[in-house]
Design an enzyme around this catalytic site. Structure first.
Site, PDB file in Angstrom:
ATOM      1  N   ALA A   8      15.411  39.895  39.559  1.00  0.00           N
ATOM      2  CA  ALA A   8      16.428  40.569  40.370  1.00  0.00           C
ATOM      3  C   ALA A   8      16.343  40.218  41.856  1.00  0.00           C
ATOM      4  CB  ALA A   8      16.296  42.086  40.196  1.00  0.00           C
ATOM      5  N   GLY A  45      19.196  34.841  43.309  1.00  0.00           N
ATOM      6  CA  GLY A  45      20.117  34.119  42.421  1.00  0.00           C
ATOM      7  C   GLY A  45      20.933  34.992  41.481  1.00  0.00           C
ATOM      8  N   VAL A  73       6.352  38.385  34.806  1.00  0.00           N
ATOM      9  CA  VAL A  73       6.663  38.437  33.364  1.00  0.00           C
ATOM     10  C   VAL A  73       5.616  37.728  32.502  1.00  0.00           C
ATOM     11  CG1 VAL A  73       9.176  38.742  33.611  1.00  0.00           C
ATOM     12  CG2 VAL A  73       8.232  36.423  33.450  1.00  0.00           C
ATOM     13  N   ARG A 116       8.596  39.417  41.023  1.00  0.00           N
ATOM     14  CA  ARG A 116       7.264  39.487  41.654  1.00  0.00           C
ATOM     15  C   ARG A 116       7.367  39.909  43.112  1.00  0.00           C
ATOM     16  NH1 ARG A 116       5.927  33.431  40.174  1.00  0.00           N
ATOM     17  NH2 ARG A 116       8.106  33.452  40.830  1.00  0.00           N
ATOM     18  N   ASN A 124      16.538  37.456  32.580  1.00  0.00           N
ATOM     19  CA  ASN A 124      16.982  36.321  33.398  1.00  0.00           C
ATOM     20  C   ASN A 124      15.853  35.592  34.121  1.00  0.00           C
ATOM     21  OD1 ASN A 124      18.853  35.005  35.555  1.00  0.00           O
ATOM     22  ND2 ASN A 124      17.654  36.479  36.756  1.00  0.00           N
ATOM     23  N   TYR A 148      11.378  21.740  30.717  1.00  0.00           N
ATOM     24  CA  TYR A 148      12.348  22.784  31.121  1.00  0.00           C
ATOM     25  C   TYR A 148      13.413  22.914  30.029  1.00  0.00           C
ATOM     26  CZ  TYR A 148      15.963  25.460  33.400  1.00  0.00           C
ATOM     27  OH  TYR A 148      16.905  26.431  33.665  1.00  0.00           O
TER      28      TYR A 148
END
Ligand code: NDP
Ligand code: 8X3
Length: 252
Positions: A10, A13, A61, A34, A87, A153
């Site tokens: 949050a 972006g 996370v 974080r 997200n 990725y």
């Protein structure tokens, strides 16, 4: 009706843009990232501008025990979660397979796959007990088509695609919706993080075309989360108009 929306990532972006979009609708927010200072000033702004109530979870996370505990032990008044926007994530480096940095690979796998799973499972337990809820996983066009030097990725985002499909099937019996949103190139802090603070290289990524913005993704997430109870968008890929695939752009 005021909903409780849990947004990971949050502080920047897409996640940050989602906070604004849902807050403007009168929803209350659980904000996870974080960078606690950013979450605190965001929560203040949301309160001032929209009278939004926010709960801050400053956490990584990747820390399974912390994530599970923090979500299991949410205060009773924050325990009913209506929507999870799962997200938080990142790319690190853009290197040929044999030259890539193993630590970058570990961080991407730990964040984008394992972190997403930890949050999703802890929230899904609550939603299962409620017999409703909506989980929106943020994948990527990189999880639909691999590209040169995207290797791990891309693999993490292919995993998000598979996890979303699996969650949708397993959570069906609890009435939980699962939506996977797969954006193309969007200008956020994503490339700055990927190129480890090299702002010139980050800017270069978006040169010659108008990329998606955080607000574009927030508008799509808000739409998906606002559909009637019996309607679920399963999977959605969006790009800017000048992007036709992972690698095809029409540049000016
Ligand atoms: P940003 O870098 O702007 O935001 C990433 C967010 O994730 C930040 O809030 C960051 O917060 C959080 N985050 C990163 N690592 C962790 C962690 N270990 N624990 C908790 N939070 C973490 O990028 P975007 O908004 O662009 O990216 C959001 C998601 O969208 C990512 O999953 C990305 O892969 C995906 N995506 C991005 C696209 C793009 O072109 N921008 C396109 C397609 C998908 P903090 O650092 O404070 O922890
Ligand atoms: C981020 C978009 O395809 O440029 O997921 O890596 S991409």
């Amino acid at each position: 009706m005021t909903r409780t929306i849990f947004i990971t990532g949050a502080s920047s972006g897409f996640g940050k843009a989602c906070t604004e979009k849902f807050a403007a609708n009168g929803d209350r927010l659980i904000l996870l990232a974080r960078r606690k200072d950013r979450l605190e000033s965001l929560a203040e702004d949301l309160k001032k501008n929209h009278r939004t109530e926010s709960l801050i979870l400053a956490a990584d996370v990747r820390e399974q025990a912390t994530i599970t505990e923090q979500i299991d032990q949410l205060p009773a008044e924050w325990s009913q979660i209506d929507v999870l926007i799962n997200n938080a994530g990142l790319a690190l480096g853009r290197d040929f397979f044999e030259e890539a940095n193993l630590s970058d690979w570990n961080t991407m796998i730990d964040t984008n796959v394992k972190g997403l799973l930890y949050v999703a499972q802890a929230v899904a337990k609550k939603m299962s007990a409620q017999k409703n809820g909506h989980i929106l996983n943020i994948g990527s066009i990189a999880g639909k088509e691999v590209y040169e030097k995207g290797n791990v990725y891309c693999a993490t985002k292919f995993a998000v695609d598979a996890i979303s499909k699996a969650m949708r099937i397993d959570l069906l019996r609890h009435g939980i919706k699962v939506t996977a949103i797969h954006p193309g190139a969007a200008e956020t802090e994503f490339s700055l993080v990927r190129f480890k603070g090299d702002s010139d290289r980050a800017k270069q990524v978006y040169k010659g075309f108008k990329p998606l913005s955080g607000e574009d993704i927030a508008a799509v997430a808000f739409y998906c989360a606002g559909l009637p109870a019996h309607v679920c968008i399963n999977d959605l890929t969006l790009t800017c108009t000048q992007q036709g695939s992972s690698t095809h752009f029409w540049k000016e």
